[in-house]
Scaffold this motif. Structure first.
Motif: not given
Length: 369
Positions: A153-155, A239-244, A268-270, A275-277
């Motif tokens: 996910q790139f934004f 930023g960029a978040l992995p979706m893998e 599936s969503t980024g 999930r970090i919490q």
């Protein structure tokens, strides 16, 4: 080996590093957070559906009970009487974490410091930093991943204040799909803080980023389309978040890996903040018990569902807008939002599965790419 300087060394003071540091500091553990940034700035916002308490609840900037997705079949409006879509400001999180760490006599934050080499011995860890050597019993590595995901996910987003009241502060524009500018699925995301203030963000789910120039042109077009009159850019985030599925960097044996490099982003969503919490709760509790945490915790069913969904999205990106629209149109109230937030309840999974067309997902399930 010399006597440890601290019990726990946390490499990286981003969202994951600070989240686990706060919990450990509140528990009275001896720790040092090593962060290369010389100072924090309000550089991003984390948004999510609130499903559990965390130490940063007083950092919530805005909360919504309604959200909207705009696909090829029209707008889908959803809401909840029980769940809120919330945005946490990074600046507030950084301030809150620094305050809680400073309140603990055994915790500290070392800004402007980078961790370089790690060396394990029978007695603990030696961490070489650019300001000297540190000895610790445990190491938590929350630094950004070095490996590049196969899909992400790139934004690019800008928070703007407008001359004209062009936003509806009661509803989040979660996904407004647009003709593709990337090799994936492209949409606009709007977090409205007031009628004249919002974060406007352009986003691609794609194998690679379309690039800064494409994003800037697209974002400027979207803002102009709002007819805002004169406007002021308050801040920018990118930023960029992995979706893998299974995205994580194998840590050095004995090192606890957290954050994006530890598989914190939902494949599936980024989505990552919730999930970090959860990761931080698990790591803090495991260390309290003297156990080695297992931070990559998705079960087989979750990994399978994410793998199948991402395969369809990657191989048939032109169907992406209709698939997301179908999910938000057909899933039972709250079930999709709980699933996106990490729920593994069978009823939530079933609601998602039955909201999607059967054939492409059956094909992807039977024939992995």
């Amino acid at each position: 080996m010399p006597r440890p300087d601290v019990d726990i060394a946390i490499l990286g003071g981003g969202c994951a590093g600070l989240s686990v540091a706060v919990r450990l500091a509140l528990a009275g553990r001896s720790l040092l957070v090593i962060e290369p940034r010389a100072q924090y700035v309000d550089d991003r916002a984390w948004s999510f559906w609130r499903t559990a308490p965390d130490p940063f609840e007083d950092c919530v900037r805005a909360s919504w009970s309604r959200w909207e997705v705009g696909g090829p079949g029209g707008a889908v409006c959803r809401g909840s009487a029980h769940m809120r879509y919330q945005t946490v400001a990074a600046g507030a999180v950084y301030d809150r974490a620094q305050s809680l760490i400073a309140d603990s006599p055994l915790a500290a934050l070392s800004m402007g410091t980078s961790a370089n080499d790690l060396h394990k011995s029978p007695d603990g860890w030696r961490i070489e930093t650019d300001t000297g050597t540190l000895h610790a019993n445990h190491v938590i590595d929350t630094r950004p991943p070095r490996r590049i995901p196969t899909y992400g996910q790139f934004f690019l987003g800008r928070e703007i204040r407008t001359e004209r009241p062009v936003f509806d502060p009661g509803s989040v524009q979660l996904m407004q799909f647009r003709p593709a500018r990337s090799r994936g699925v492209d949409f606009v995301y709007i977090l409205p803080f007031a009628r004249d203030c919002a974060l406007v963000e352009v986003t691609s789910f794609a194998p690679t980023s379309p690039g800064r120039a494409v994003f800037e042109d697209w974002l400027e077009t979207e803002i102009a389309g709002l007819q805002p009159g004169r406007f002021e850019v308050l801040r920018e985030e990118t930023g960029a978040l992995p979706m893998e599925v299974g995205f994580a960097e194998p840590p050095q044996p004995g090192v606890i890996r957290m954050g994006l490099g530890g598989g914190a982003a939902r494949p599936s969503t980024g989505y990552a903040f919730t999930r970090i919490q959860s990761q931080a709760d698990h790591v803090a509790e495991a260390l309290r018990r003297g156990a080695m945490p297992r931070t990559l915790r998705d079960g087989l069913a979750t990994r399978f569902m994410d793998r199948v969904f991402l395969q369809v999205l990657q191989t048939m990106p032109e169907r992406g807008p209709a698939l997301f629209e179908g999910l938000f149109r057909n899933a039972a109230p709250d079930r999709l939002e709980r699933f996106l937030s990490g729920s593994t309840h069978p009823a939530d999974r079933l609601s998602v599965m039955t909201s999607l067309p059967t054939l492409p997902f059956l094909r992807a399930a039977l024939v992995p790419a």
